[in-house]
Design a protein around this motif. Structure first.
Motif, PDB file in Angstrom:
ATOM      1  N   LEU A  69       0.012  12.486  -9.134  1.00  0.00           N
ATOM      2  CA  LEU A  69      -0.968  13.445  -8.637  1.00  0.00           C
ATOM      3  C   LEU A  69      -0.018  14.676  -8.749  1.00  0.00           C
ATOM      4  N   SER A  70       1.157  14.711  -8.215  1.00  0.00           N
ATOM      5  CA  SER A  70       2.158  15.819  -8.223  1.00  0.00           C
ATOM      6  C   SER A  70       2.556  16.140  -9.883  1.00  0.00           C
ATOM      7  N   ARG A  71       2.988  15.260 -10.515  1.00  0.00           N
ATOM      8  CA  ARG A  71       3.041  15.499 -11.687  1.00  0.00           C
ATOM      9  C   ARG A  71       1.928  16.162 -12.533  1.00  0.00           C
ATOM     10  N   TYR A  72       0.671  15.675 -12.265  1.00  0.00           N
ATOM     11  CA  TYR A  72      -0.485  16.039 -12.887  1.00  0.00           C
ATOM     12  C   TYR A  72      -0.723  17.468 -12.399  1.00  0.00           C
ATOM     13  N   ALA A  73      -0.485  17.791 -11.119  1.00  0.00           N
ATOM     14  CA  ALA A  73      -0.749  19.076 -10.706  1.00  0.00           C
ATOM     15  C   ALA A  73       0.126  20.116 -11.330  1.00  0.00           C
ATOM     16  N   ARG A  74       1.336  19.470 -11.571  1.00  0.00           N
ATOM     17  CA  ARG A  74       2.453  20.505 -12.101  1.00  0.00           C
ATOM     18  C   ARG A  74       1.993  20.686 -13.538  1.00  0.00           C
ATOM     19  N   ASP A  75       1.883  19.731 -14.273  1.00  0.00           N
ATOM     20  CA  ASP A  75       1.639  19.918 -15.628  1.00  0.00           C
ATOM     21  C   ASP A  75       0.204  20.760 -15.705  1.00  0.00           C
ATOM     22  N   THR A  76      -0.764  20.546 -15.081  1.00  0.00           N
ATOM     23  CA  THR A  76      -2.038  21.208 -14.992  1.00  0.00           C
ATOM     24  C   THR A  76      -1.713  22.876 -14.958  1.00  0.00           C
ATOM     25  N   THR A  77      -1.094  23.141 -14.018  1.00  0.00           N
ATOM     26  CA  THR A  77      -0.525  24.531 -13.551  1.00  0.00           C
ATOM     27  C   THR A  77       0.291  25.186 -14.578  1.00  0.00           C
ATOM     28  N   ARG A  78       1.179  24.225 -15.166  1.00  0.00           N
ATOM     29  CA  ARG A  78       1.801  24.918 -16.226  1.00  0.00           C
ATOM     30  C   ARG A  78       1.078  25.234 -17.438  1.00  0.00           C
ATOM     31  N   LEU A  95       0.787  -1.270  -0.049  1.00  0.00           N
ATOM     32  CA  LEU A  95      -0.053   0.130   0.094  1.00  0.00           C
ATOM     33  C   LEU A  95       0.832   1.239   0.002  1.00  0.00           C
ATOM     34  N   HIS A  96       1.740   1.083   0.844  1.00  0.00           N
ATOM     35  CA  HIS A  96       2.942   2.539   0.931  1.00  0.00           C
ATOM     36  C   HIS A  96       3.376   2.568  -0.561  1.00  0.00           C
ATOM     37  N   GLU A  97       3.656   1.407  -1.199  1.00  0.00           N
ATOM     38  CA  GLU A  97       4.515   1.864  -2.501  1.00  0.00           C
ATOM     39  C   GLU A  97       3.259   2.284  -3.693  1.00  0.00           C
ATOM     40  N   GLU A  98       2.289   1.710  -3.484  1.00  0.00           N
ATOM     41  CA  GLU A  98       1.005   2.028  -4.331  1.00  0.00           C
ATOM     42  C   GLU A  98       0.688   3.737  -3.907  1.00  0.00           C
ATOM     43  N   ASN A  99       0.867   4.093  -2.801  1.00  0.00           N
ATOM     44  CA  ASN A  99       0.599   5.419  -2.457  1.00  0.00           C
ATOM     45  C   ASN A  99       1.568   6.541  -2.971  1.00  0.00           C
ATOM     46  N   THR A 100       2.677   6.063  -2.874  1.00  0.00           N
ATOM     47  CA  THR A 100       4.021   6.630  -3.216  1.00  0.00           C
ATOM     48  C   THR A 100       3.899   7.055  -4.646  1.00  0.00           C
ATOM     49  N   VAL A 101       3.561   5.954  -5.659  1.00  0.00           N
ATOM     50  CA  VAL A 101       3.510   6.250  -7.162  1.00  0.00           C
ATOM     51  C   VAL A 101       1.896   7.124  -7.356  1.00  0.00           C
TER      52      VAL A 101
END
Length: 282
Positions: free
Chosen positions: A82-91, A71-77
């Motif tokens: 989500l971080s990449r998605y948020a960064r790309d959306t903001t950009r 679960l930890h590994e899945e949450n990390t992924v």
């Protein structure tokens, strides 16, 4: 007779043993166990239970640990995704907004070129100083920027250049037009479409009303509420024809002249790109 009696007893005992053995086999085949088997089975089962419970608990702990690790590994992924998605959306949003601003700027400069011969140097705002109502732009002396050049946004006039370094320049906003820390520069102004019938001076900014104050208006002046105020070009700082704002109120001043409250066309709080106006010599 005694010997014969002993033989009969021995035969009876052997028969009884055979009968018990036969009954044990029969009941064993039918699913029943003898009491020795039951005793052994119960003892073994109880012993196995003592061993199985802690072993099962330990096995369950390891299983839970493995599940938590998964679960930890899945949450990390998921977090990284989500971080990449948020960064790309903001950009993407920033690029879309920048594209809209630049398209509006392009339309603005084309309109201005058709009206006059001014050159418009686009610059980005890098800092905003709330205390003295100034911004800093990324054009300076190396780019041909000089003090007292007029600056505007797409919407309208925002101020003038007050200080220049090699690569940057400070711009005093109209909201600080009467700031005592810098040399005040009043703006000669007129009404768009009534250039020969209206005139006044914009000398200060009312922070309570958030309006520019235009003074020295003749009582017979044609200025009225709803008119668009532009620079008159009678000074050495602000060239003619730059839109400033809309008249929202006109009233009598302290003397024989009238006063008008002007709502600026430009927003001073979220400036991103501005234009330094260069007036060709001659």
């Amino acid at each position: 007779m005694k010997l014969l009696g002993n033989k009969r007893l021995l035969i009876l005992m052997l028969g009884l043993i055979c009968f018990i053995a036969l009954m044990g086999l029969t009941f064993g085949q039918l699913g029943y166990k003898t009491w020795p088997e039951k005793f052994v089975k119960d003892t073994v089962a109880w012993t196995q239970g003592l061993i199985y419970k802690p072993v099962g608990f330990v096995a369950g702990v390891f299983e839970d640990v493995n599940r938590l690790r998964t679960l930890h590994e899945e949450n990390t992924v998921l977090r990284e995704t989500l971080s990449r998605y948020a960064r790309d959306t903001t950009r993407l949003n920033d690029l879309e907004l920048q594209n809209e601003r630049l398209q509006a700027a392009l339309g603005f400069t084309e309109r201005q070129k058709s009206m006059n011969k001014y050159n418009f140097r686009i610059a980005e705002v890098v800092t905003f100083q709330q205390s003295n109502k100034t911004i800093t732009i990324n054009l300076g002396e190396k780019d041909g920027i000089r003090p007292n050049m007029a600056v505007q946004s797409v919407e309208g006039l925002i101020g003038r250049v007050t200080a220049v370094s090699n690569f940057y320049a400070d711009v005093q906003l109209l909201t600080g037009i009467d700031d005592k820390s810098t040399e005040s520069k009043a703006i000669s102004a007129t009404v768009k479409g009534k250039e020969n019938e209206s005139f006044g001076m914009i000398e200060r900014f009312d922070p309570d009303k958030q309006k520019l104050i235009m003074t020295k208006i003749d009582p017979n002046d044609k200025l009225q509420v709803g008119d668009t105020i532009i620079t008159a070009g009678k000074g050495l700082v602000f060239p003619r024809g730059i839109e400033i704002g809309k008249v929202v109120e006109r009233y009598e001043g302290d003397s024989v002249t009238h006063v008008a409250a002007i709502e600026p066309l430009a927003s001073f709080n979220h400036l991103r790109e501005v234009f330094v106006i260069e007036v060709p010599e001659g």
